[in-house]
Write an enzyme that holds these catalytic residues in place. Structure first.
Site, short mmCIF file in Angstrom:
data_model
loop_
_atom_site.label_atom_id
_atom_site.label_comp_id
_atom_site.label_asym_id
_atom_site.label_seq_id
_atom_site.Cartn_x
_atom_site.Cartn_y
_atom_site.Cartn_z
N ASN A 91 0.64 -0.87 0.24
CA ASN A 91 0.03 -0.23 -0.21
C ASN A 91 0.85 1.06 -0.33
OD1 ASN A 91 -1.88 1.90 0.28
ND2 ASN A 91 -2.89 1.14 2.40
N ARG A 108 -2.58 -2.24 -3.33
CA ARG A 108 -3.26 -1.40 -3.62
C ARG A 108 -3.53 -0.24 -4.79
NH1 ARG A 108 -5.76 2.88 1.45
NH2 ARG A 108 -7.67 2.90 0.16
N HIS A 141 -12.68 2.41 -0.27
CA HIS A 141 -12.31 1.27 0.22
C HIS A 141 -13.05 0.43 0.25
CE1 HIS A 141 -11.99 5.55 3.19
NE2 HIS A 141 -10.97 4.94 3.01
N VAL A 150 -14.51 4.08 8.82
CA VAL A 150 -14.38 5.53 9.63
C VAL A 150 -12.48 5.81 9.95
CG1 VAL A 150 -14.30 7.59 11.14
CG2 VAL A 150 -16.40 6.24 10.99
N GLY A 163 -9.20 8.89 6.09
CA GLY A 163 -10.65 9.24 5.63
C GLY A 163 -11.57 7.95 5.55
N ARG A 217 -10.43 16.07 4.90
CA ARG A 217 -11.11 16.10 3.94
C ARG A 217 -12.62 16.62 4.40
NH1 ARG A 217 -10.00 11.49 0.66
NH2 ARG A 217 -8.45 10.90 2.33
N MET A 259 -8.13 11.93 16.03
CA MET A 259 -9.24 11.69 17.14
C MET A 259 -8.46 11.26 18.78
SD MET A 259 -12.58 11.37 17.82
CE MET A 259 -13.24 11.69 15.68
N HIS A 313 -11.32 1.65 17.47
CA HIS A 313 -10.56 2.42 18.49
C HIS A 313 -11.22 3.59 18.93
CE1 HIS A 313 -7.37 -0.16 17.43
NE2 HIS A 313 -7.22 1.29 16.09
N GLU A 331 -7.49 -4.69 5.01
CA GLU A 331 -7.89 -5.14 3.80
C GLU A 331 -6.30 -5.22 2.24
OE1 GLU A 331 -7.60 -0.61 4.46
OE2 GLU A 331 -8.58 0.11 3.06
P1 ADP Z 1 -5.47 5.69 7.13
O1 ADP Z 1 -6.81 6.50 6.47
O2 ADP Z 1 -4.59 6.84 7.14
O3 ADP Z 1 -5.93 4.24 7.26
P2 ADP Z 1 -6.25 5.08 9.62
O4 ADP Z 1 -7.62 4.19 9.03
O5 ADP Z 1 -5.60 4.87 10.04
O6 ADP Z 1 -6.31 5.86 8.91
O7 ADP Z 1 -7.70 6.19 10.88
C1 ADP Z 1 -6.39 7.22 11.46
C2 ADP Z 1 -7.53 7.65 12.89
O8 ADP Z 1 -7.44 7.25 13.72
C3 ADP Z 1 -7.21 9.04 13.81
O9 ADP Z 1 -7.66 9.85 13.72
C4 ADP Z 1 -6.41 8.06 14.77
O10 ADP Z 1 -6.32 9.55 15.75
C5 ADP Z 1 -7.76 7.13 14.78
N1 ADP Z 1 -7.74 6.36 16.23
C6 ADP Z 1 -6.42 5.29 15.77
N2 ADP Z 1 -6.41 5.04 17.28
C7 ADP Z 1 -6.86 5.47 18.02
C8 ADP Z 1 -7.85 4.97 19.11
N3 ADP Z 1 -6.43 4.21 20.20
N4 ADP Z 1 -8.31 5.90 19.81
C9 ADP Z 1 -9.22 7.02 18.91
N5 ADP Z 1 -9.14 7.06 17.78
C10 ADP Z 1 -7.93 6.78 17.31
#
Ligand code: ADP
Length: 392
Positions: A7, A83, A172, A201, A204, A233, A274, A325, A377
């Protein structure tokens, strides 16, 4: 088969090495009847491409091979699965990469300027490193090729849409394909009978309505900008707002930057992490609180709409970084679904902060189960790669 899954992004190259049983591979572009877990031999990431650690995608691959060989010894891959975010109208199924396929991926950069160029860089670098090794492009858009016309068509002049290939594509796809399969399996529902709303979520973000195991609507459109509030975004906007900004002197490059990098949670709260947004909101930061409110409200609206799109969902499923998460983000979203009878179990939701396996977080009285399913994925990319290579 030993498959290298890549990826390749603009600032990092994520990889996995998977051993696949060729008999277990699904048909490329279709949802296999049952997911068969392949064995993950290595999983890692090379960060800061183009910055300090590595200079370009070729060097990132060299660093990756070094990391791999330190752990696994010498490895010989049978194929590389990449990907690729945007497949446009050209690709209804995943593709063995040749010069024509790569050229088309390059051309589609106009529609996914942040994603397709680094995807293509990864393909080129792998082609130079392992000439003759089969490489497969696994497109995010392929899973959504089942969208009915009323869902993919924009209400623009038909002739204009035809001329420019304008339509809703959705992204996605590998994540939605995997999560659909796992959620159906957890609930014991045959895939072809499974209707659900899935919220991917992460940084992206997009939501998808699943009917009979297939995508029937999805919140990202012609580009990965439409729909939910994302890390950087804005998701849905009044197109008139963009016309207005244009009249105020904002050119295409500035709008590109605004819409891809400066908006969403970052624009609202000053951060797209987040974890820090939830922490700040808990400490009384009103901007962080408002960012959470805007993003969770938007998602709740889409879930309501997609309940209609799939003719009544059997389940609501959360996945990806935030979906897997953030108990607080899920709570804020599902609280708005109370009138639909969808309710969380507060303890089960709080406990699902880093689930390794799919789990249920809804209350016993909830009319449908709410699940958290960790996405993979790479599993779909490896399966599709094995399927394309074996069917050559
Ligand atoms: P991408 O689209 O880049 O693959 P991810 O699926 O890794 O993104 O998600 C990234 C988001 O997940 C960020 O906003 C990050 O803060 C949030 N995140 C990751 N771990 C946690 C956690 N333990 N608690 C809350 N948010 C989390």
């Amino acid at each position: 088969m030993l498959i290298l899954v890549i990826n390749s992004g603009s600032s990092s190259l994520k990889y996995q090495v998977r051993r696949m049983d060729p008999d277990s591979a699904g048909t490329a572009g279709e949802v296999p009847a049952a997911g068969i877990r392949s064995e993950v031999l290595a999983d890692g990431s090379i960060e800061e491409i183009g910055e300090r650690e590595v200079g370009d995608h070729g060097q990132a691959l060299d660093a990756m091979v070094e990391q791999l060989e330190a752990g696994l010894g010498r490895v010989e891959f049978d194929a590389v699965g990449h990907r690729v975010v945007h497949g446009g109208t050209h690709f209804d199924c995943h593709q063995l990469i040749d010069d024509d396929v790569l050229r088309t991926i390059d051309e589609l950069a106009a529609l996914a300027p942040l994603h397709n160029p680094p995807n293509a860089e990864g393909i080129r670098a792998a082609g130079r490193k392992w000439p003759g090794l089969p490489q497969v492009a696994v497109f995010d858009t392929v899973f959504h090729r089942t969208l009915p016309e009323h869902a993919w068509r924009y209400a623009l002049p038909a002739e204009l849409q035809e001329r420019h290939g304008l339509r809703r594509f959705g992204f996605h796809g590998s994540s939605f394909e995997y999560v659909t399969r796992e959620a159906a399996r957890l609930l014991g529902t045959p895939l072809e009978k499974f209707d659900a709303v899935i919220a991917h979520v992460g940084n992206g973000a997009s939501a998808t309505a699943i009917s009979g195991g297939r995508s029937v609507d999805t919140s990202m459109g012609f580009t990965p900008l439409e729909g939910l509030v994302m890390g950087t975004r804005p998701g849905d906007l009044d197109p008139g707002l963009l016309l207005y900004l244009q009249q105020q002197g904002y050119g295409a490059d500035r709008l590109q930057e605004l819409l891809n990098r400066d908006s969403g949670l970052k624009g609202l709260a000053g951060s797209n992490d987040m974890r820090s947004i939830v922490k700040a909101a808990g400490e009384g930061d009103s901007r962080a609180d408002m960012a959470l409110a805007v993003a969770s409200y938007r998602l709740a609206k889409y879930i309501g709409a997609y309940h209609v799109a799939c003719g009544g969902a059997d389940a609501l499923v959360f996945t990806a970084g935030i979906g897997e998460h953030s108990a607080e983000f899920r709570r804020r979203t599902v609280d708005r679904l109370d009138m639909l009878g969808v309710r969380l179990d507060a303890d089960a939701n709080a406990a699902a902060e880093d689930p390794q396996e799919p789990c249920t977080i809804s209350a016993a009285e909830s009319v449908i189960p709410v699940l958290v399913v960790p996405t993979e994925e790479e599993q779909i990319i490896a399966e599709a790669t094995a399927a394309v290579v074996t069917s050559r």
